[in-house]
Design a protein around this motif. Structure first.
Motif, PDB file in Angstrom:
ATOM      1  N   ALA A 449       0.827  -1.212   0.000  1.00 25.08           N
ATOM      2  CA  ALA A 449       0.000   0.000   0.000  1.00 25.08           C
ATOM      3  C   ALA A 449       0.857   1.256   0.000  1.00 25.08           C
ATOM      4  CB  ALA A 449      -0.931  -0.005   1.214  1.00 25.08           C
ATOM      5  N   GLU A 450       1.911   1.279   0.820  1.00 28.64           N
ATOM      6  CA  GLU A 450       2.780   2.461   0.914  1.00 28.64           C
ATOM      7  C   GLU A 450       3.572   2.665  -0.371  1.00 28.64           C
ATOM      8  OE1 GLU A 450       3.963   2.829   5.596  1.00 28.64           O
ATOM      9  OE2 GLU A 450       4.525   0.990   4.563  1.00 28.64           O
ATOM     10  N   ASN A 451       3.954   1.577  -1.035  1.00 28.40           N
ATOM     11  CA  ASN A 451       4.676   1.692  -2.294  1.00 28.40           C
ATOM     12  C   ASN A 451       3.789   2.205  -3.416  1.00 28.40           C
ATOM     13  OD1 ASN A 451       7.626   0.751  -2.626  1.00 28.40           O
ATOM     14  ND2 ASN A 451       6.804  -0.688  -1.109  1.00 28.40           N
ATOM     15  N   ILE A 452       2.503   2.044  -3.269  1.00 33.10           N
ATOM     16  CA  ILE A 452       1.571   2.568  -4.272  1.00 33.10           C
ATOM     17  C   ILE A 452       1.220   4.025  -3.987  1.00 33.10           C
ATOM     18  CG2 ILE A 452      -0.794   2.387  -5.158  1.00 33.10           C
ATOM     19  CD1 ILE A 452      -0.526  -0.658  -4.838  1.00 33.10           C
ATOM     20  N   SER A 453       0.915   4.332  -2.736  1.00 35.46           N
ATOM     21  CA  SER A 453       0.497   5.694  -2.392  1.00 35.46           C
ATOM     22  C   SER A 453       1.669   6.636  -2.202  1.00 35.46           C
ATOM     23  CB  SER A 453      -0.330   5.674  -1.103  1.00 35.46           C
ATOM     24  OG  SER A 453       0.488   5.324   0.010  1.00 35.46           O
ATOM     25  N   MET A 454       2.857   6.085  -1.894  1.00 37.73           N
ATOM     26  CA  MET A 454       4.037   6.883  -1.554  1.00 37.73           C
ATOM     27  C   MET A 454       3.742   7.783  -0.357  1.00 37.73           C
ATOM     28  SD  MET A 454       6.756   6.253  -3.497  1.00 37.73           S
ATOM     29  CE  MET A 454       6.404   4.593  -2.919  1.00 37.73           C
ATOM     30  N   ASP A 459      -1.912   7.517   6.215  1.00 43.34           N
ATOM     31  CA  ASP A 459      -2.342   8.573   5.296  1.00 43.34           C
ATOM     32  C   ASP A 459      -2.776   8.024   3.940  1.00 43.34           C
ATOM     33  OD1 ASP A 459      -1.707  10.543   7.196  1.00 43.34           O
ATOM     34  OD2 ASP A 459       0.390  10.544   6.583  1.00 43.34           O
ATOM     35  N   THR A 460      -2.763   6.708   3.802  1.00 41.62           N
ATOM     36  CA  THR A 460      -3.064   6.062   2.525  1.00 41.62           C
ATOM     37  C   THR A 460      -4.549   5.744   2.386  1.00 41.62           C
ATOM     38  OG1 THR A 460      -0.857   5.071   2.373  1.00 41.62           O
ATOM     39  CG2 THR A 460      -2.596   4.028   1.093  1.00 41.62           C
ATOM     40  N   ASP A 461      -5.096   6.018   1.200  1.00 42.07           N
ATOM     41  CA  ASP A 461      -6.479   5.664   0.883  1.00 42.07           C
ATOM     42  C   ASP A 461      -6.487   4.200   0.435  1.00 42.07           C
ATOM     43  OD1 ASP A 461      -9.002   5.261  -0.201  1.00 42.07           O
ATOM     44  OD2 ASP A 461      -9.099   7.227  -1.153  1.00 42.07           O
ATOM     45  N   THR A 462      -6.779   3.287   1.356  1.00 43.51           N
ATOM     46  CA  THR A 462      -6.678   1.853   1.057  1.00 43.51           C
ATOM     47  C   THR A 462      -7.710   1.405   0.027  1.00 43.51           C
ATOM     48  OG1 THR A 462      -8.060   1.400   3.011  1.00 43.51           O
ATOM     49  CG2 THR A 462      -5.667   1.262   3.289  1.00 43.51           C
ATOM     50  N   GLN A 467      -8.541  -0.440  -5.700  1.00 43.08           N
ATOM     51  CA  GLN A 467      -9.045  -0.189  -7.046  1.00 43.08           C
ATOM     52  C   GLN A 467      -7.908  -0.168  -8.078  1.00 43.08           C
ATOM     53  OE1 GLN A 467     -12.376  -0.121  -7.813  1.00 43.08           O
ATOM     54  NE2 GLN A 467     -12.477  -0.724  -5.649  1.00 43.08           N
ATOM     55  N   CYS A 468      -6.809   0.443  -7.710  1.00 43.96           N
ATOM     56  CA  CYS A 468      -5.657   0.520  -8.621  1.00 43.96           C
ATOM     57  C   CYS A 468      -5.072  -0.866  -8.878  1.00 43.96           C
ATOM     58  CB  CYS A 468      -4.584   1.438  -8.040  1.00 43.96           C
ATOM     59  SG  CYS A 468      -5.059   3.178  -7.942  1.00 43.96           S
ATOM     60  N   LEU A 469      -5.003  -1.693  -7.822  1.00 43.68           N
ATOM     61  CA  LEU A 469      -4.492  -3.061  -7.977  1.00 43.68           C
ATOM     62  C   LEU A 469      -5.416  -3.893  -8.867  1.00 43.68           C
ATOM     63  CD1 LEU A 469      -3.254  -3.798  -4.344  1.00 43.68           C
ATOM     64  CD2 LEU A 469      -1.830  -3.605  -6.390  1.00 43.68           C
ATOM     65  N   MET A 510       2.569   0.688 -12.165  1.00 47.70           N
ATOM     66  CA  MET A 510       1.418   1.258 -12.878  1.00 47.70           C
ATOM     67  C   MET A 510       0.298   1.610 -11.903  1.00 47.70           C
ATOM     68  SD  MET A 510       1.273  -0.864 -16.459  1.00 47.70           S
ATOM     69  CE  MET A 510       1.511  -2.500 -15.818  1.00 47.70           C
ATOM     70  N   ALA A 511       0.145   0.798 -10.861  1.00 37.26           N
ATOM     71  CA  ALA A 511      -0.853   1.099  -9.829  1.00 37.26           C
ATOM     72  C   ALA A 511      -0.482   2.392  -9.108  1.00 37.26           C
ATOM     73  CB  ALA A 511      -0.939  -0.060  -8.840  1.00 37.26           C
ATOM     74  N   ARG A 512       0.806   2.612  -8.911  1.00 44.76           N
ATOM     75  CA  ARG A 512       1.292   3.847  -8.270  1.00 44.76           C
ATOM     76  C   ARG A 512       0.906   5.062  -9.117  1.00 44.76           C
ATOM     77  NH1 ARG A 512       7.628   4.173  -7.322  1.00 44.76           N
ATOM     78  NH2 ARG A 512       7.129   2.555  -5.786  1.00 44.76           N
ATOM     79  N   ALA A 513       1.104   4.941 -10.428  1.00 43.88           N
ATOM     80  CA  ALA A 513       0.769   6.047 -11.330  1.00 43.88           C
ATOM     81  C   ALA A 513      -0.728   6.336 -11.311  1.00 43.88           C
ATOM     82  CB  ALA A 513       1.233   5.716 -12.746  1.00 43.88           C
ATOM     83  N   LEU A 514      -1.530   5.277 -11.251  1.00 43.52           N
ATOM     84  CA  LEU A 514      -2.983   5.459 -11.208  1.00 43.52           C
ATOM     85  C   LEU A 514      -3.414   6.112  -9.903  1.00 43.52           C
ATOM     86  CD1 LEU A 514      -4.191   2.061 -12.708  1.00 43.52           C
ATOM     87  CD2 LEU A 514      -4.140   4.285 -13.835  1.00 43.52           C
ATOM     88  N   TYR A 515      -2.766   5.748  -8.811  1.00 40.17           N
ATOM     89  CA  TYR A 515      -3.108   6.311  -7.498  1.00 40.17           C
ATOM     90  C   TYR A 515      -2.868   7.817  -7.478  1.00 40.17           C
ATOM     91  CZ  TYR A 515      -3.341   6.802  -2.402  1.00 40.17           C
ATOM     92  OH  TYR A 515      -3.697   7.177  -1.124  1.00 40.17           O
ATOM     93  N   LYS A 516      -1.754   8.268  -8.057  1.00 44.49           N
ATOM     94  CA  LYS A 516      -1.466   9.710  -8.078  1.00 44.49           C
ATOM     95  C   LYS A 516      -2.505  10.464  -8.899  1.00 44.49           C
ATOM     96  CE  LYS A 516       1.880  13.253  -9.248  1.00 44.49           C
ATOM     97  NZ  LYS A 516       3.100  13.637  -9.963  1.00 44.49           N
ATOM     98  N   ASN A 517      -2.974   9.816  -9.974  1.00 48.43           N
ATOM     99  CA  ASN A 517      -4.052  10.410 -10.788  1.00 48.43           C
ATOM    100  C   ASN A 517      -3.624  11.734 -11.419  1.00 48.43           C
ATOM    101  OD1 ASN A 517      -6.622  10.374 -11.941  1.00 48.43           O
ATOM    102  ND2 ASN A 517      -7.501  11.603 -10.285  1.00 48.43           N
ATOM    103  N   GLY A 518      -2.449  11.731 -12.037  1.00 47.23           N
ATOM    104  CA  GLY A 518      -1.961  12.929 -12.714  1.00 47.23           C
ATOM    105  C   GLY A 518      -2.812  13.273 -13.919  1.00 47.23           C
ATOM    106  N   LYS A 519      -2.726  14.525 -14.348  1.00 47.47           N
ATOM    107  CA  LYS A 519      -3.510  14.972 -15.502  1.00 47.47           C
ATOM    108  C   LYS A 519      -2.970  14.403 -16.813  1.00 47.47           C
ATOM    109  CE  LYS A 519      -5.832  17.473 -12.666  1.00 47.47           C
ATOM    110  NZ  LYS A 519      -7.143  16.996 -12.209  1.00 47.47           N
TER     111      LYS A 519
END
Length: 614
Positions: A449-454, A459-462, A467-469, A510-519
């Motif tokens: 979880a921490e490796n995905i949310s950084m 503070d992580t939205d589990t 969903q990202c996984l 890729m799950a990490r990138a989805l979690y950040k939800n960049g534009k």
């Protein structure tokens, strides 16, 4: 001509005390109390024997004498107790201060220009700064605090003892000071030589550290065993250690010569002084009590002068290390730090959830003066479109991504985000725009979880992590483990940690990138470790979840990027062809040739597999 160090020794001492004051004022207060106690103790010790002898010679009242000695003893016990308390109490805080300054080095590494961090210069400067604080009690900051404190103590006692000796004979004081000056220059020469070797030492240390770090990596451990690299690696390490040893021997030789000169000056200084004292007491020029006082003063003086010389030498050495720390922390980035109206507009559009276009206009770029990566490169990625960058290795695809993210600056031309020049925005602002999956796999030995949310677990939205996984097809595999998304990656921090395969790690990225939800989503060959079918499935899922966002794909497998709105073929740092997959295939150009070759390769590969099963 060698550039003069802009940080003087005095300036570096002030800097360390400034950091101490910023971190914990108690360090300053305890140091001040310790200095006062440390001056009282030697002054009292040199006068106590004289007082005792004078009382005995004068045949004073025994009862009165005992009371005086008792009071003196009680006072000294209190002074010694306070001195011990301040020493022990300050030690822990001094170590914490070292960690505080080291945190600033780490923060600089996180925030400095990527170009600087990646360069040999940046890595050498970091290594020198890290080494300056990596030696415990003899690290730069600790030595500055200790040596400067001792210099003040020794200097104060030097002045007080000088006053005592001058009443005997000013020439004796001149002798003591002259011999000490010779000692000072000898030690300074040795220290200067050591400082000159610091760059060589840092370079060797950097290489040794790299080898030692690399052999601990799980991935490298397989190559070591398969290719019998043990002897090869040990030989490299041995050669580096021999170089380090040879360099250290040269430094120690200079120090040894300085110590020989120090011993000679001590013998001359103390010998002449003691002979003069014996003559004076013999002819009655001074009393027995005065003899004891002067004898103690001269002995102490010699020690104080030697210690002062040693303190200054230590401060010079430590100052050089603190300079290494400050040069790294104070290194001026090339990026523009001024919050311009363009940056304000960018932040406003970012908050309004607008889509972003990216345009390269006549961009020229190279990592060095010899090799041009991009040559008058122009390309536009319209807002909300899906663009694939394709081309052979070395064409410049990953460099384009680095430029888009603001890691490097162009040599000429400009990069525009929604028409705004990227050079008018700082790196932090630009980084908010992107979610990127790079080729390199970077994972921390923390939970999934921490490796995905950084972020820290609390503070992580589990729910978002789940969903990202699920999106990248890794959820079921993660939930097979008893701790689920709280499972640790590797066993560095937890014995129950797991090791993921190359494909699983890339899905996690890729799950990490989805979690950040960049534009803007950028995928720099994130599926390289997956088979073509799995890659195609992942890309299809991405197309579904990205929706109307701008996306940039880099892939060697052209079949996986057919769905993109535009494909840009890059060759020799320029746009060779661009258009939809269908348009480029009808063009019968470079893209068509590459696509047909890859198609034939995968077809032949599939046929060979079928033959193996028959």
């Amino acid at each position: 001509m060698k550039k003069k160090n802009k940080y003087s020794m005095v300036n570096n001492v002030i800097y360390v005390y400034g950091e101490a004051n910023e971190f914990m004022k108690k360090i300053i207060y305890l140091t001040l109390i310790e200095v006062i106690c440390s001056i009282i103790i030697p002054v009292a010790n040199v006068y106590l024997p004289k007082m005792a002898i004078d009382i005995v010679v004068a045949n004073q009242n025994i009862s009165r004498t005992m009371w005086i000695m008792l009071i003196f003893t009680i006072v000294m016990v209190i002074v010694y107790a306070i001195h011990g308390y301040t020493q022990d109490g300050k030690y822990m805080y001094t170590n914490m201060l070292r960690g505080y300054i080291n945190t600033k080095i780490i923060l600089k590494t996180f925030t400095c220009d990527y170009k600087f961090a990646e360069s040999a210069k940046g890595q050498t400067m970091y290594e020198r700064a890290r080494n300056a604080l990596a030696r415990g009690d003899v690290s730069g900051s600790s030595v500055v605090l200790r040596a400067s404190k001792e210099f003040i103590i020794n200097g104060s006692c030097f002045v007080l003892y000088s006053g005592v000796i001058s009443t005997l004979n000013p020439l004796v004081l001149v002798l003591c000071i002259s011999m000490s000056a010779v000692n000072w220059f000898a030690l300074k020469f040795a220290r200067d030589y050591e400082i000159k070797q610091r760059d060589k030492k840092a370079d060797i240390s950097h290489r040794l550290y790299y080898i030692q770090r690399k052999v601990k990596e799980d991935i490298f451990a397989k190559d070591i065993r398969i290719y019998s690299m043990k002897a090869f690696i040990l030989d490299i390490q041995k050669k580096l250690m021999n170089k380090e040893h040879k360099l250290q021997c040269q430094v120690e030789k200079k120090k040894y010569n300085a110590q020989i000169i120090n011993a000679i000056t001590l013998i001359l200084r103390d010998g002449i002084s003691y002979i003069y004292l014996i003559i004076c007491v013999s002819n009655g020029s001074i009393s027995v009590g005065d003899f004891v006082l002067y004898f103690g003063a001269i002995t102490g003086f010699s020690g104080f002068v030697s210690e002062m010389v040693s303190n200054i030498s230590e401060l010079m050495d430590a100052s050089s290390e603190i300079s290494d720390v400050r040069q790294y922390i104070d290194y001026e980035d090339e990026e523009c730090r001024v919050i311009s109206c363009i940056e304000q507009k960018f932040n406003k559009e970012l908050k309004q959830n607008k889509e972003f276009s990216i345009e390269f206009k006549n961009v020229n770029f190279s990592y060095d003066k010899n090799t041009k990566i991009l040559d008058n490169f122009s390309m536009k990625i319209e807002a909300g479109t899906k663009v694939a960058l394709v081309g052979v290795n070395g064409a410049g695809k990953t460099s384009i991504v680095k430029l888009m993210c603001g890691f490097y600056k162009v040599n000429s031309g400009e990069i525009l985000i929604n028409g705004m020049n990227i050079n008018k925005m700082d790196r932090k602002t630009v980084s908010k725009l992107y979610s990127v999956v790079f080729q390199d796999i970077t994972m921390l030995p923390l939970t999934i979880a921490e490796n995905i949310s950084m972020k820290c677990l609390e503070d992580t939205d589990t729910f978002l992590v789940d969903q990202c996984l699920k999106t990248v097809g890794l959820y079921d595999e993660v939930m097979e483990h008893k701790d689920g998304i709280k499972t640790y990656i590797t066993n560095y921090f937890s014995e129950d940690g797991i090791n993921l395969s190359g494909g699983q790690l890339q899905k996690l990225l890729m799950a990490r990138a989805l979690y950040k939800n960049g534009k803007v989503m950028i995928f720099d060959e994130p599926t390289a470790a997956l088979d073509p079918i799995a890659e195609d499935e992942i890309y299809r899922k991405f197309r579904e979840i990205i929706g109307g966002k701008t996306a940039v794909y880099i892939s060697h497998r052209l079949s996986s990027t057919r769905f993109c709105d535009k494909i840009v073929l890059i060759k020799n740092g320029r746009v060779c062809e661009e258009g939809t997959h269908e348009f480029l295939m009808e063009l019968h150009g470079e893209y068509r040739n590459m696509f047909d070759l890859q198609s034939q390769y995968y077809k032949d590969k599939a046929e060979r597999k079928c033959e193996e099963y028959v």
